[in-house]
Scaffold this motif. Structure first.
Motif, PDB file in Angstrom:
ATOM      1  N   LYS A 138       0.836  -1.204   0.000  1.00 14.51           N
ATOM      2  CA  LYS A 138       0.000   0.000   0.000  1.00 14.51           C
ATOM      3  C   LYS A 138       0.873   1.257   0.000  1.00 14.51           C
ATOM      4  O   LYS A 138       0.569   2.234  -0.699  1.00 14.51           O
ATOM      5  CB  LYS A 138      -0.928   0.003   1.214  1.00 14.51           C
ATOM      6  CG  LYS A 138      -1.859  -1.200   1.304  1.00 14.51           C
ATOM      7  CD  LYS A 138      -2.768  -1.068   2.517  1.00 14.51           C
ATOM      8  CE  LYS A 138      -3.444  -2.378   2.852  1.00 14.51           C
ATOM      9  NZ  LYS A 138      -2.630  -3.269   3.678  1.00 14.51           N
ATOM     10  N   ALA A 139       1.950   1.233   0.809  1.00 17.70           N
ATOM     11  CA  ALA A 139       2.835   2.397   0.881  1.00 17.70           C
ATOM     12  C   ALA A 139       3.503   2.674  -0.458  1.00 17.70           C
ATOM     13  O   ALA A 139       3.730   3.832  -0.826  1.00 17.70           O
ATOM     14  CB  ALA A 139       3.890   2.182   1.962  1.00 17.70           C
ATOM     15  N   ILE A 140       3.811   1.624  -1.207  1.00 16.16           N
ATOM     16  CA  ILE A 140       4.415   1.790  -2.532  1.00 16.16           C
ATOM     17  C   ILE A 140       3.378   2.221  -3.557  1.00 16.16           C
ATOM     18  O   ILE A 140       3.554   3.208  -4.283  1.00 16.16           O
ATOM     19  CB  ILE A 140       5.106   0.486  -2.985  1.00 16.16           C
ATOM     20  CG1 ILE A 140       6.374   0.245  -2.151  1.00 16.16           C
ATOM     21  CG2 ILE A 140       5.445   0.529  -4.479  1.00 16.16           C
ATOM     22  CD1 ILE A 140       7.009  -1.116  -2.366  1.00 16.16           C
ATOM     23  N   LEU A 141       2.264   1.500  -3.629  1.00 19.97           N
ATOM     24  CA  LEU A 141       1.253   1.767  -4.655  1.00 19.97           C
ATOM     25  C   LEU A 141       0.679   3.178  -4.559  1.00 19.97           C
ATOM     26  O   LEU A 141       0.364   3.799  -5.576  1.00 19.97           O
ATOM     27  CB  LEU A 141       0.122   0.743  -4.546  1.00 19.97           C
ATOM     28  CG  LEU A 141       0.475  -0.688  -4.945  1.00 19.97           C
ATOM     29  CD1 LEU A 141      -0.621  -1.649  -4.513  1.00 19.97           C
ATOM     30  CD2 LEU A 141       0.704  -0.788  -6.444  1.00 19.97           C
ATOM     31  N   ALA A 142       0.557   3.695  -3.343  1.00 19.11           N
ATOM     32  CA  ALA A 142      -0.025   5.027  -3.165  1.00 19.11           C
ATOM     33  C   ALA A 142       0.831   6.119  -3.780  1.00 19.11           C
ATOM     34  O   ALA A 142       0.323   7.192  -4.112  1.00 19.11           O
ATOM     35  CB  ALA A 142      -0.239   5.298  -1.679  1.00 19.11           C
ATOM     36  N   GLN A 160     -11.705  -1.359  -3.491  1.00 23.92           N
ATOM     37  CA  GLN A 160     -11.332  -1.232  -2.086  1.00 23.92           C
ATOM     38  C   GLN A 160      -9.894  -0.740  -1.945  1.00 23.92           C
ATOM     39  O   GLN A 160      -9.592   0.128  -1.114  1.00 23.92           O
ATOM     40  CB  GLN A 160     -11.453  -2.583  -1.379  1.00 23.92           C
ATOM     41  CG  GLN A 160     -12.829  -2.945  -0.875  1.00 23.92           C
ATOM     42  CD  GLN A 160     -12.762  -4.255  -0.087  1.00 23.92           C
ATOM     43  OE1 GLN A 160     -12.597  -5.331  -0.661  1.00 23.92           O
ATOM     44  NE2 GLN A 160     -12.882  -4.156   1.211  1.00 23.92           N
ATOM     45  N   MET A 161      -9.018  -1.301  -2.747  1.00 27.33           N
ATOM     46  CA  MET A 161      -7.607  -0.922  -2.674  1.00 27.33           C
ATOM     47  C   MET A 161      -7.416   0.544  -3.055  1.00 27.33           C
ATOM     48  O   MET A 161      -6.690   1.286  -2.377  1.00 27.33           O
ATOM     49  CB  MET A 161      -6.758  -1.820  -3.570  1.00 27.33           C
ATOM     50  CG  MET A 161      -5.285  -1.438  -3.608  1.00 27.33           C
ATOM     51  SD  MET A 161      -4.442  -1.552  -2.005  1.00 27.33           S
ATOM     52  CE  MET A 161      -4.032  -3.314  -2.001  1.00 27.33           C
ATOM     53  N   LEU A 162      -8.046   0.977  -4.125  1.00 27.73           N
ATOM     54  CA  LEU A 162      -7.886   2.360  -4.560  1.00 27.73           C
ATOM     55  C   LEU A 162      -8.377   3.330  -3.488  1.00 27.73           C
ATOM     56  O   LEU A 162      -7.777   4.391  -3.268  1.00 27.73           O
ATOM     57  CB  LEU A 162      -8.622   2.590  -5.877  1.00 27.73           C
ATOM     58  CG  LEU A 162      -8.024   1.885  -7.107  1.00 27.73           C
ATOM     59  CD1 LEU A 162      -8.912   2.080  -8.322  1.00 27.73           C
ATOM     60  CD2 LEU A 162      -6.615   2.394  -7.399  1.00 27.73           C
ATOM     61  N   ALA A 163      -9.470   2.972  -2.807  1.00 28.02           N
ATOM     62  CA  ALA A 163      -9.968   3.818  -1.729  1.00 28.02           C
ATOM     63  C   ALA A 163      -8.965   3.868  -0.586  1.00 28.02           C
ATOM     64  O   ALA A 163      -8.727   4.934   0.006  1.00 28.02           O
ATOM     65  CB  ALA A 163     -11.318   3.296  -1.229  1.00 28.02           C
ATOM     66  N   ARG A 164      -8.359   2.726  -0.261  1.00 29.13           N
ATOM     67  CA  ARG A 164      -7.356   2.694   0.801  1.00 29.13           C
ATOM     68  C   ARG A 164      -6.141   3.530   0.415  1.00 29.13           C
ATOM     69  O   ARG A 164      -5.548   4.206   1.264  1.00 29.13           O
ATOM     70  CB  ARG A 164      -6.934   1.249   1.085  1.00 29.13           C
ATOM     71  CG  ARG A 164      -5.915   1.102   2.208  1.00 29.13           C
ATOM     72  CD  ARG A 164      -6.509   1.317   3.586  1.00 29.13           C
ATOM     73  NE  ARG A 164      -7.429   0.236   3.903  1.00 29.13           N
ATOM     74  CZ  ARG A 164      -7.064  -0.936   4.426  1.00 29.13           C
ATOM     75  NH1 ARG A 164      -5.796  -1.160   4.706  1.00 29.13           N
ATOM     76  NH2 ARG A 164      -7.957  -1.859   4.684  1.00 29.13           N
ATOM     77  N   LEU A 165      -5.751   3.476  -0.856  1.00 31.00           N
ATOM     78  CA  LEU A 165      -4.563   4.222  -1.291  1.00 31.00           C
ATOM     79  C   LEU A 165      -4.774   5.725  -1.167  1.00 31.00           C
ATOM     80  O   LEU A 165      -3.832   6.470  -0.901  1.00 31.00           O
ATOM     81  CB  LEU A 165      -4.190   3.848  -2.721  1.00 31.00           C
ATOM     82  CG  LEU A 165      -3.776   2.390  -2.949  1.00 31.00           C
ATOM     83  CD1 LEU A 165      -3.375   2.178  -4.404  1.00 31.00           C
ATOM     84  CD2 LEU A 165      -2.651   1.975  -2.004  1.00 31.00           C
ATOM     85  N   ASP A 166      -6.011   6.182  -1.353  1.00 35.57           N
ATOM     86  CA  ASP A 166      -6.302   7.602  -1.145  1.00 35.57           C
ATOM     87  C   ASP A 166      -5.984   8.005   0.293  1.00 35.57           C
ATOM     88  O   ASP A 166      -5.402   9.063   0.551  1.00 35.57           O
ATOM     89  CB  ASP A 166      -7.775   7.904  -1.447  1.00 35.57           C
ATOM     90  CG  ASP A 166      -8.081   7.909  -2.933  1.00 35.57           C
ATOM     91  OD1 ASP A 166      -7.137   8.058  -3.736  1.00 35.57           O
ATOM     92  OD2 ASP A 166      -9.264   7.746  -3.294  1.00 35.57           O
ATOM     93  N   SER A 167      -6.365   7.144   1.232  1.00 37.15           N
ATOM     94  CA  SER A 167      -6.094   7.404   2.647  1.00 37.15           C
ATOM     95  C   SER A 167      -4.594   7.384   2.931  1.00 37.15           C
ATOM     96  O   SER A 167      -4.072   8.224   3.683  1.00 37.15           O
ATOM     97  CB  SER A 167      -6.811   6.366   3.515  1.00 37.15           C
ATOM     98  OG  SER A 167      -6.479   6.523   4.871  1.00 37.15           O
ATOM     99  N   VAL A 168      -3.895   6.425   2.331  1.00 39.09           N
ATOM    100  CA  VAL A 168      -2.448   6.324   2.531  1.00 39.09           C
ATOM    101  C   VAL A 168      -1.753   7.590   2.035  1.00 39.09           C
ATOM    102  O   VAL A 168      -0.844   8.120   2.694  1.00 39.09           O
ATOM    103  CB  VAL A 168      -1.881   5.074   1.820  1.00 39.09           C
ATOM    104  CG1 VAL A 168      -0.355   5.058   1.877  1.00 39.09           C
ATOM    105  CG2 VAL A 168      -2.448   3.801   2.445  1.00 39.09           C
ATOM    106  N   ARG A 169      -2.163   8.078   0.878  1.00 37.92           N
ATOM    107  CA  ARG A 169      -1.552   9.298   0.343  1.00 37.92           C
ATOM    108  C   ARG A 169      -1.754  10.478   1.284  1.00 37.92           C
ATOM    109  O   ARG A 169      -0.867  11.311   1.454  1.00 37.92           O
ATOM    110  CB  ARG A 169      -2.123   9.617  -1.047  1.00 37.92           C
ATOM    111  CG  ARG A 169      -1.389   8.944  -2.184  1.00 37.92           C
ATOM    112  CD  ARG A 169      -1.874   9.447  -3.539  1.00 37.92           C
ATOM    113  NE  ARG A 169      -3.238   9.007  -3.803  1.00 37.92           N
ATOM    114  CZ  ARG A 169      -3.561   7.846  -4.347  1.00 37.92           C
ATOM    115  NH1 ARG A 169      -2.601   7.001  -4.694  1.00 37.92           N
ATOM    116  NH2 ARG A 169      -4.812   7.517  -4.550  1.00 37.92           N
ATOM    117  N   SER A 170      -2.932  10.578   1.893  1.00 36.63           N
ATOM    118  CA  SER A 170      -3.206  11.720   2.761  1.00 36.63           C
ATOM    119  C   SER A 170      -2.410  11.643   4.062  1.00 36.63           C
ATOM    120  O   SER A 170      -2.028  12.674   4.628  1.00 36.63           O
ATOM    121  CB  SER A 170      -4.708  11.805   3.065  1.00 36.63           C
ATOM    122  OG  SER A 170      -5.127  10.720   3.874  1.00 36.63           O
TER     123      SER A 170
END
Length: 252
Positions: free
Chosen positions: A136-140, A169-179
């Motif tokens: 997740k940390a990489i993909l974001a 689900q993953m794309l939504a999580r990545l938005d949170s990771v970016r923030s």
């Protein structure tokens, strides 16, 4: 002379972010336009900046060549390993380091101190993309095309009740990771373990790897691991800086 060198370095850094004109450079440096012009002319003669038209200056071809030569001398794991050992010593938990590679993310280093969790991951082995904090940390923080290549190859198998099982689900999580600037694995592959993870970024700001702190949930739940984020982010920022990047982003 030291001040001139400092200003020259700043000019190169500014022009590497985006082309700049003399007025912009003078204003940012806090100098007269003629001083900015002298710096630019010297850097242009040395090949470190070049005219890109419309009175603007960008990175010179010589600098690009030197950067490529420097990168060829770096081995990412070699740069990161001492920092990972120090982080493990500080927090007392297992540290993992992973990097993107084509349509996969692979583990390249792991530190397992005594009494820490022992993971069945292996150096050179694939990260389970839909569960891991490092993925997740990489993909974001990957460019969209690189991110999509990895997501296209992902297996959305459910391992626990908290596993991410769809691209949406993953794309939504990545938005949170970016923030936030960091990611978690909350028992998504094995219910008895969890982790926090943060990206390592290159000079463009894109993720070139990620580091995680992993623990048994009984020993350190996700809230306890979040208390270790300052240590994790200091580590990833130092590695990013050593690779020409600018740290891991927000920490809130």
């Amino acid at each position: 002379m030291p001040q001139t060198v400092d200003r020259a370095i700043e000019v190169v850094e500014l022009c590497s972010v985006q082309p700049r004109n003399l007025n912009e450079l003078a204003e940012i440096l806090g100098v007269h336009r003629t001083t900015a012009m002298r710096l630019v002319r010297r850097l242009d003669a040395a090949g470190f900046v070049r005219s890109v038209g419309d009175g603007r200056w960008g990175v010179g071809f010589r600098l690009a060549g030197l950067a490529k030569a420097a990168l060829d001398q770096f081995d990412l794991r070699t740069v990161a390993h001492p920092r990972l050992v120090a982080l493990s010593d500080e927090v007392g938990h297992t540290i993992q380091f992973a990097v993107p590679q084509g349509d996969r993310i692979v583990y390249v280093d792991k530190i397992e101190p005594p009494q820490s969790i022992t993971l069945n991951t292996r150096i050179g082995g694939d990260v389970v993309v839909n569960t891991a904090g490092v993925s997740k940390a990489i993909l974001a923080f990957l460019p969209e095309s690189a991110r999509d290549r990895i997501l296209d190859a992902a297996d959305w198998t459910a391992y626990t009740d908290t596993t991410i099982t769809s691209r949406a689900q993953m794309l939504a999580r990545l938005d949170s990771v970016r923030s936030h600037g960091w990611a978690t694995d909350e028992g998504e592959y094995e219910s008895f373990s969890n982790c926090v993870a943060a990206p390592i970024r290159d000079g463009s700001g894109a993720a070139c790897g990620a580091v995680s702190i992993t623990a048994f949930r009984e020993k350190a739940d996700i809230e306890a691991l979040k208390l270790l984020l300052p240590a994790l982010l200091r580590t990833t920022s130092k590695i990013s800086y050593e690779l020409g990047g600018r740290g891991s982003g927000p920490t809130s």
